[in-house]
Design a protein around this motif. Structure first.
Motif, PDB file in Angstrom:
ATOM      1  N   PHE A 290      -3.671  -0.516  -1.236  1.00 10.65           N
ATOM      2  CA  PHE A 290      -3.918   0.836  -0.715  1.00 10.65           C
ATOM      3  C   PHE A 290      -5.427   1.064  -0.521  1.00 10.65           C
ATOM      4  CE2 PHE A 290      -4.867   5.331  -1.626  1.00 10.65           C
ATOM      5  CZ  PHE A 290      -4.128   5.953  -0.628  1.00 10.65           C
TER       6      PHE A 290
ATOM      7  N   ARG B 234      -0.743   2.451   9.222  1.00 10.18           N
ATOM      8  CA  ARG B 234      -1.762   3.293   8.591  1.00 10.18           C
ATOM      9  C   ARG B 234      -3.035   3.288   9.434  1.00 10.18           C
ATOM     10  NH1 ARG B 234      -3.374   7.810   6.772  1.00 10.18           N
ATOM     11  NH2 ARG B 234      -5.062   7.699   5.258  1.00 10.18           N
TER      12      ARG B 234
ATOM     13  N   ALA C 298       0.821  -1.214   0.000  1.00 10.58           N
ATOM     14  CA  ALA C 298       0.000   0.000   0.000  1.00 10.58           C
ATOM     15  C   ALA C 298       0.854   1.262   0.000  1.00 10.58           C
ATOM     16  CB  ALA C 298      -0.927  -0.008   1.217  1.00 10.58           C
ATOM     17  N   LYS C 299       2.054   1.145   0.530  1.00 14.33           N
ATOM     18  CA  LYS C 299       2.953   2.321   0.576  1.00 14.33           C
ATOM     19  C   LYS C 299       3.396   2.736  -0.826  1.00 14.33           C
ATOM     20  CE  LYS C 299       4.807   1.875   5.225  1.00 14.33           C
ATOM     21  NZ  LYS C 299       5.198   0.550   5.700  1.00 14.33           N
TER      22      LYS C 299
ATOM     23  N   SER D  44      -1.010   5.571  -4.270  1.00 13.73           N
ATOM     24  CA  SER D  44      -1.918   6.561  -3.686  1.00 13.73           C
ATOM     25  C   SER D  44      -3.163   6.662  -4.567  1.00 13.73           C
ATOM     26  CB  SER D  44      -1.221   7.916  -3.563  1.00 13.73           C
ATOM     27  OG  SER D  44      -0.668   8.284  -4.798  1.00 13.73           O
TER      28      SER D  44
END
Ligand code: AMP
Ligand code: MG
Length: 326
Positions: free
Chosen positions: A223, A260, A181-182, A185
Protein backbone atom coordinates in the motif's frame (compact mmCIF):
# COMPACT_ATOMS: atom_id res chain seq x y z
CA UNK A 1 -3.42 -0.52 -45.90
CA UNK A 2 -2.35 -3.22 -43.45
CA UNK A 3 0.73 -3.03 -41.25
CA UNK A 4 2.26 -5.91 -39.33
CA UNK A 5 4.32 -4.92 -36.31
CA UNK A 6 6.77 -6.96 -34.27
CA UNK A 7 7.57 -5.87 -30.72
CA UNK A 8 10.52 -7.28 -28.80
CA UNK A 9 12.34 -4.77 -26.63
CA UNK A 10 12.35 -6.77 -23.39
CA UNK A 11 10.40 -9.66 -21.84
CA UNK A 12 7.56 -9.65 -24.38
CA UNK A 13 7.58 -10.59 -28.05
CA UNK A 14 4.40 -9.56 -29.81
CA UNK A 15 2.93 -9.46 -33.29
CA UNK A 16 0.11 -7.10 -34.20
CA UNK A 17 -1.76 -6.29 -37.39
CA UNK A 18 -3.63 -2.99 -37.79
CA UNK A 19 -5.39 -1.22 -40.64
CA UNK A 20 -5.32 2.42 -41.75
CA UNK A 21 -7.91 3.51 -39.20
CA UNK A 22 -6.14 1.87 -36.26
CA UNK A 23 -8.45 -1.11 -36.14
CA UNK A 24 -6.53 -3.90 -34.43
CA UNK A 25 -7.04 -7.08 -36.47
CA UNK A 26 -4.65 -9.17 -34.39
CA UNK A 27 -2.47 -8.64 -31.34
CA UNK A 28 -0.78 -11.76 -29.99
CA UNK A 29 2.21 -12.14 -27.72
CA UNK A 30 4.42 -14.38 -25.64
CA UNK A 31 6.29 -13.38 -22.51
CA UNK A 32 9.33 -14.89 -20.85
CA UNK A 33 8.74 -15.47 -17.15
CA UNK A 34 12.02 -16.17 -15.38
CA UNK A 35 11.73 -18.88 -12.69
CA UNK A 36 13.81 -16.77 -10.39
CA UNK A 37 15.78 -13.54 -10.62
CA UNK A 38 15.42 -10.90 -13.28
CA UNK A 39 15.33 -11.09 -17.06
CA UNK A 40 18.48 -12.31 -18.73
CA UNK A 41 18.81 -10.56 -22.13
CA UNK A 42 20.18 -13.64 -23.94
CA UNK A 43 17.54 -15.95 -22.53
CA UNK A 44 14.82 -13.47 -23.45
CA UNK A 45 16.23 -13.24 -26.99
CA UNK A 46 16.25 -17.04 -27.32
CA UNK A 47 12.65 -17.09 -26.16
CA UNK A 48 11.72 -14.46 -28.78
CA UNK A 49 13.58 -16.34 -31.53
CA UNK A 50 11.57 -19.48 -30.80
CA UNK A 51 8.26 -17.68 -30.35
CA UNK A 52 8.27 -15.18 -33.20
CA UNK A 53 7.48 -17.44 -36.17
CA UNK A 54 4.52 -19.21 -34.49
CA UNK A 55 3.27 -15.79 -33.35
CA UNK A 56 3.47 -14.43 -36.91
CA UNK A 57 1.36 -17.35 -38.12
CA UNK A 58 -1.07 -16.93 -35.24
CA UNK A 59 -1.48 -13.20 -35.94
CA UNK A 60 -2.25 -13.86 -39.62
CA UNK A 61 -4.76 -16.53 -38.58
CA UNK A 62 -6.47 -14.25 -36.05
CA UNK A 63 -6.65 -11.44 -38.64
CA UNK A 64 -7.92 -13.95 -41.20
CA UNK A 65 -5.45 -12.84 -43.87
CA UNK A 66 -2.55 -14.33 -45.79
CA UNK A 67 0.97 -12.86 -45.69
CA UNK A 68 0.41 -11.25 -49.11
CA UNK A 69 -2.19 -8.91 -47.64
CA UNK A 70 0.47 -7.19 -45.48
CA UNK A 71 1.63 -3.85 -46.94
CA UNK A 72 4.40 -2.90 -44.53
CA UNK A 73 6.47 -4.50 -41.76
CA UNK A 74 7.27 -2.48 -38.65
CA UNK A 75 9.47 -3.50 -35.73
CA UNK A 76 10.64 -2.11 -32.41
CA UNK A 77 14.04 -0.56 -33.12
CA UNK A 78 14.72 0.53 -29.52
CA UNK A 79 15.15 1.34 -26.72
CA UNK A 80 15.57 -2.07 -25.15
CA UNK A 81 17.80 -5.06 -24.56
CA UNK A 82 20.32 -5.54 -27.39
CA UNK A 83 19.90 -9.28 -28.00
CA UNK A 84 16.09 -9.00 -27.98
CA UNK A 85 16.11 -6.03 -30.35
CA UNK A 86 18.46 -7.80 -32.77
CA UNK A 87 16.29 -10.91 -32.78
CA UNK A 88 13.08 -9.13 -33.77
CA UNK A 89 14.91 -6.86 -36.22
CA UNK A 90 16.26 -9.96 -37.97
CA UNK A 91 12.78 -11.47 -38.13
CA UNK A 92 11.35 -8.21 -39.51
CA UNK A 93 14.08 -7.88 -42.17
CA UNK A 94 13.62 -11.47 -43.31
CA UNK A 95 9.87 -11.02 -43.54
CA UNK A 96 10.04 -7.68 -45.38
CA UNK A 97 12.55 -9.04 -47.90
CA UNK A 98 10.52 -12.21 -48.46
CA UNK A 99 7.23 -10.37 -48.92
CA UNK A 100 8.95 -7.53 -50.83
CA UNK A 101 7.30 -4.84 -48.72
CA UNK A 102 8.76 -1.76 -46.99
CA UNK A 103 10.25 -2.07 -43.50
CA UNK A 104 10.15 0.63 -40.85
CA UNK A 105 11.87 0.76 -37.46
CA UNK A 106 9.77 2.26 -34.68
CA UNK A 107 10.66 3.91 -31.37
CA UNK A 108 9.01 1.82 -28.66
CA UNK A 109 8.13 4.77 -26.38
CA UNK A 110 6.60 6.78 -29.22
CA UNK A 111 4.51 3.71 -30.12
CA UNK A 112 3.01 3.59 -26.61
CA UNK A 113 1.82 7.16 -27.14
CA UNK A 114 0.56 6.70 -30.70
CA UNK A 115 -1.54 3.63 -29.92
CA UNK A 116 -3.22 5.67 -27.18
CA UNK A 117 -4.00 8.46 -29.62
CA UNK A 118 -5.19 5.89 -32.15
CA UNK A 119 -7.53 3.96 -29.87
CA UNK A 120 -8.87 6.57 -27.43
CA UNK A 121 -10.41 10.00 -28.02
CA UNK A 122 -7.38 11.98 -26.90
CA UNK A 123 -5.63 14.19 -29.45
CA UNK A 124 -2.65 15.87 -27.87
CA UNK A 125 -2.05 14.24 -24.50
CA UNK A 126 0.79 14.22 -22.05
CA UNK A 127 1.70 10.56 -21.81
CA UNK A 128 2.59 9.05 -18.47
CA UNK A 129 4.52 6.03 -19.68
CA UNK A 130 5.03 3.59 -16.85
CA UNK A 131 6.46 0.18 -17.69
CA UNK A 132 9.02 -2.29 -16.43
CA UNK A 133 12.13 -0.54 -17.70
CA UNK A 134 10.78 2.92 -18.56
CA UNK A 135 9.18 5.74 -16.65
CA UNK A 136 8.71 8.96 -18.59
CA UNK A 137 6.36 11.89 -19.01
CA UNK A 138 6.22 12.56 -22.75
CA UNK A 139 4.39 15.23 -24.74
CA UNK A 140 4.47 16.65 -28.23
CA UNK A 141 6.17 19.98 -28.64
CA UNK A 142 7.75 21.63 -31.70
CA UNK A 143 7.81 18.58 -33.97
CA UNK A 144 8.98 15.99 -31.49
CA UNK A 145 7.82 13.91 -28.61
CA UNK A 146 9.83 15.37 -25.78
CA UNK A 147 10.60 13.89 -22.43
CA UNK A 148 9.49 16.31 -19.73
CA UNK A 149 10.40 14.10 -16.83
CA UNK A 150 11.72 10.62 -16.24
CA UNK A 151 13.20 8.24 -13.75
CA UNK A 152 16.77 8.92 -12.76
CA UNK A 153 17.37 5.26 -11.89
CA UNK A 154 15.04 2.28 -12.36
CA UNK A 155 11.64 2.05 -14.04
CA UNK A 156 8.63 1.94 -11.75
CA UNK A 157 7.61 -1.56 -12.90
CA UNK A 158 11.11 -2.79 -12.18
CA UNK A 159 10.86 -1.37 -8.67
CA UNK A 160 7.51 -3.11 -8.05
CA UNK A 161 8.84 -6.38 -9.49
CA UNK A 162 12.01 -6.25 -7.40
CA UNK A 163 10.13 -5.60 -4.19
CA UNK A 164 7.71 -8.46 -4.88
CA UNK A 165 10.66 -10.73 -5.66
CA UNK A 166 12.34 -9.84 -2.35
CA UNK A 167 9.08 -10.86 -0.69
CA UNK A 168 9.18 -14.23 -2.47
CA UNK A 169 6.65 -13.56 -5.25
CA UNK A 170 7.07 -14.35 -8.93
CA UNK A 171 7.17 -12.04 -11.96
CA UNK A 172 5.33 -9.81 -12.67
CA UNK A 173 5.17 -8.28 -9.21
CA UNK A 174 2.99 -5.24 -10.01
CA UNK A 175 -0.33 -7.10 -9.94
CA UNK A 176 0.71 -8.93 -6.72
CA UNK A 177 1.35 -5.59 -4.99
CA UNK A 178 -1.90 -4.15 -6.32
CA UNK A 179 -3.89 -7.01 -4.77
CA UNK A 180 -1.97 -6.86 -1.46
CA UNK A 181 -2.36 -3.08 -1.22
CA UNK A 182 -6.14 -3.47 -1.16
CA UNK A 183 -5.77 -5.23 2.23
CA UNK A 184 -4.19 -2.22 3.90
CA UNK A 185 -4.69 1.46 4.63
CA UNK A 186 -1.58 1.94 6.76
CA UNK A 187 0.74 4.50 5.20
CA UNK A 188 4.32 3.87 6.30
CA UNK A 189 6.83 6.65 5.63
CA UNK A 190 9.01 5.90 2.55
CA UNK A 191 11.36 8.21 0.63
CA UNK A 192 9.41 10.48 -1.72
CA UNK A 193 11.90 11.46 -4.31
CA UNK A 194 10.97 14.06 -6.93
CA UNK A 195 13.81 16.13 -8.33
CA UNK A 196 12.42 18.90 -10.52
CA UNK A 197 10.62 17.01 -13.27
CA UNK A 198 12.32 13.72 -12.50
CA UNK A 199 11.69 10.86 -10.10
CA UNK A 200 13.86 8.18 -8.48
CA UNK A 201 12.77 4.85 -7.06
CA UNK A 202 15.81 3.00 -5.79
CA UNK A 203 15.82 4.75 -2.39
CA UNK A 204 12.17 3.88 -1.93
CA UNK A 205 12.86 0.26 -2.88
CA UNK A 206 15.76 -0.09 -0.43
CA UNK A 207 13.76 1.49 2.39
CA UNK A 208 10.76 -0.77 1.73
CA UNK A 209 12.95 -3.91 1.64
CA UNK A 210 14.61 -2.88 4.92
CA UNK A 211 11.24 -2.35 6.57
CA UNK A 212 10.09 -5.76 5.39
CA UNK A 213 13.18 -7.40 6.90
CA UNK A 214 12.26 -5.70 10.19
CA UNK A 215 8.92 -7.51 10.09
CA UNK A 216 6.57 -4.90 8.64
CA UNK A 217 3.47 -6.38 6.94
CA UNK A 218 3.70 -7.04 3.19
CA UNK A 219 0.23 -5.53 2.65
CA UNK A 220 1.15 -2.30 4.45
CA UNK A 221 4.35 -2.01 2.44
CA UNK A 222 2.55 -2.71 -0.84
CA UNK A 223 0.00 0.00 0.00
CA UNK A 224 2.70 2.48 1.04
CA UNK A 225 4.86 1.83 -2.01
CA UNK A 226 1.91 2.42 -4.34
CA UNK A 227 0.72 5.58 -2.57
CA UNK A 228 4.21 7.09 -2.47
CA UNK A 229 5.43 6.14 -5.93
CA UNK A 230 2.16 6.99 -7.67
CA UNK A 231 1.98 10.36 -5.91
CA UNK A 232 5.46 11.13 -7.26
CA UNK A 233 4.25 10.26 -10.77
CA UNK A 234 1.15 12.43 -10.38
CA UNK A 235 3.26 15.37 -9.27
CA UNK A 236 5.60 15.37 -12.26
CA UNK A 237 2.78 14.64 -14.72
CA UNK A 238 0.75 17.53 -13.36
CA UNK A 239 3.74 19.87 -13.59
CA UNK A 240 4.26 18.92 -17.25
CA UNK A 241 0.57 19.45 -17.98
CA UNK A 242 0.60 22.85 -16.28
CA UNK A 243 3.70 23.87 -18.21
CA UNK A 244 2.25 22.79 -21.57
CA UNK A 245 -1.30 23.89 -20.77
CA UNK A 246 -2.28 20.35 -21.63
CA UNK A 247 -5.77 19.19 -20.79
CA UNK A 248 -5.37 15.51 -21.66
CA UNK A 249 -3.33 12.85 -19.92
CA UNK A 250 -2.81 9.40 -21.41
CA UNK A 251 -1.54 6.34 -19.56
CA UNK A 252 0.67 3.73 -21.19
CA UNK A 253 2.95 0.86 -20.18
CA UNK A 254 2.15 -2.22 -18.08
CA UNK A 255 1.86 -0.32 -14.80
CA UNK A 256 -0.95 1.75 -16.37
CA UNK A 257 -3.18 -1.26 -15.73
CA UNK A 258 -3.04 -0.47 -12.01
CA UNK A 259 -6.46 0.77 -10.85
CA UNK A 260 -5.05 2.82 -7.99
CA UNK A 261 -2.69 4.65 -10.34
CA UNK A 262 -5.61 5.28 -12.71
CA UNK A 263 -7.68 6.60 -9.81
CA UNK A 264 -4.96 8.99 -8.65
CA UNK A 265 -4.12 10.33 -12.12
CA UNK A 266 -7.79 10.71 -12.96
CA UNK A 267 -8.34 12.69 -9.75
CA UNK A 268 -5.39 14.94 -10.53
CA UNK A 269 -6.72 15.50 -14.07
CA UNK A 270 -10.28 16.22 -12.97
CA UNK A 271 -9.05 18.67 -10.33
CA UNK A 272 -7.41 20.74 -13.06
CA UNK A 273 -10.22 20.44 -15.62
CA UNK A 274 -8.41 17.83 -17.70
CA UNK A 275 -9.30 14.28 -18.81
CA UNK A 276 -7.50 10.98 -18.44
CA UNK A 277 -7.41 8.30 -21.14
CA UNK A 278 -6.36 4.66 -20.73
CA UNK A 279 -6.08 2.31 -23.72
CA UNK A 280 -7.36 -1.27 -23.31
CA UNK A 281 -4.98 -3.35 -21.17
CA UNK A 282 -3.68 -5.41 -24.10
CA UNK A 283 -2.53 -2.18 -25.73
CA UNK A 284 -1.00 -0.76 -22.54
CA UNK A 285 1.56 -3.53 -22.18
CA UNK A 286 4.29 -4.06 -24.77
CA UNK A 287 2.52 -5.19 -27.93
CA UNK A 288 2.93 -5.57 -31.67
CA UNK A 289 -0.20 -3.55 -32.57
CA UNK A 290 1.33 -0.31 -31.31
CA UNK A 291 4.44 -0.93 -33.40
CA UNK A 292 2.33 -1.72 -36.47
CA UNK A 293 0.21 1.42 -36.05
CA UNK A 294 3.19 3.75 -35.53
CA UNK A 295 4.97 2.16 -38.50
CA UNK A 296 1.88 2.76 -40.61
CA UNK A 297 1.72 6.43 -39.55
CA UNK A 298 5.40 6.87 -40.39
CA UNK A 299 5.07 5.14 -43.75
CA UNK A 300 2.01 7.19 -44.66
CA UNK A 301 3.97 10.36 -43.87
CA UNK A 302 6.71 9.28 -46.27
CA UNK A 303 9.28 7.68 -43.95
CA UNK A 304 11.32 5.08 -45.90
CA UNK A 305 14.12 2.93 -44.56
CA UNK A 306 16.70 0.82 -46.30
CA UNK A 307 17.93 -2.35 -44.62
CA UNK A 308 21.03 -0.37 -43.51
CA UNK A 309 18.73 2.04 -41.64
CA UNK A 310 17.23 -0.77 -39.59
CA UNK A 311 20.17 -1.20 -37.21
CA UNK A 312 18.79 -1.39 -33.68
CA UNK A 313 19.45 1.29 -31.08
CA UNK A 314 19.47 0.14 -27.44
CA UNK A 315 19.37 3.74 -26.22
CA UNK A 316 16.93 5.11 -28.79
CA UNK A 317 15.70 8.35 -27.19
CA UNK A 318 12.07 9.40 -27.55
CA UNK A 319 13.09 12.87 -28.71
CA UNK A 320 15.41 11.57 -31.46
CA UNK A 321 12.38 10.81 -33.64
CA UNK A 322 11.37 13.44 -36.16
CA UNK A 323 7.58 13.25 -35.90
CA UNK A 324 6.77 13.97 -39.54
CA UNK A 325 3.30 12.42 -39.30
CA UNK A 326 1.88 15.16 -37.07
P1 AMP B 1 5.64 -3.45 -19.78
O1 AMP B 1 7.12 -3.34 -19.48
O2 AMP B 1 5.03 -2.19 -20.27
O3 AMP B 1 5.25 -4.64 -20.61
O4 AMP B 1 4.93 -3.71 -18.37
C1 AMP B 1 5.37 -4.70 -17.46
C2 AMP B 1 5.35 -4.14 -16.08
O5 AMP B 1 4.01 -3.78 -15.70
C3 AMP B 1 5.85 -5.10 -15.02
O6 AMP B 1 6.82 -4.44 -14.25
C4 AMP B 1 4.60 -5.43 -14.21
O7 AMP B 1 4.88 -5.70 -12.84
C5 AMP B 1 3.79 -4.17 -14.35
N1 AMP B 1 2.36 -4.35 -14.13
C6 AMP B 1 1.49 -5.13 -14.81
N2 AMP B 1 0.26 -5.06 -14.28
C7 AMP B 1 0.35 -4.22 -13.20
C8 AMP B 1 -0.57 -3.74 -12.21
N3 AMP B 1 -1.84 -4.13 -12.21
N4 AMP B 1 -0.09 -2.89 -11.28
C9 AMP B 1 1.19 -2.50 -11.28
N5 AMP B 1 2.09 -2.92 -12.17
C10 AMP B 1 1.69 -3.77 -13.12
MG1 MG C 1 6.89 -0.72 -23.03
Amino acid sequence: MLALGIEGTAHTVGVGIVDGSCRVLANVYGMIKPEKGGIHPREAANHHAEAVVPLLQKALDVAGIGPDAVDIIAFSQGPGLGPCLRTVATAARALALTLRVPIVGVNHCVAHLEIGRGTTECEDPALLYVSGGNTQVIAFSRGRYRVFGETLDIGIGNMLDKFAREAGHGFPGGPVLERAAKESSTLLPLPYSVKGMDVAFSGLLTAAVNRMKKGERFEDLAFSIQETAFAMLCEVTERAMAHLENDEVLLGGGVARNRRLQEMVSRMATDRGARMFVPPGELCIDNGAMIAWTGLLMHRAGVRMSIEDTVVNQRFRTDEVDVVWR
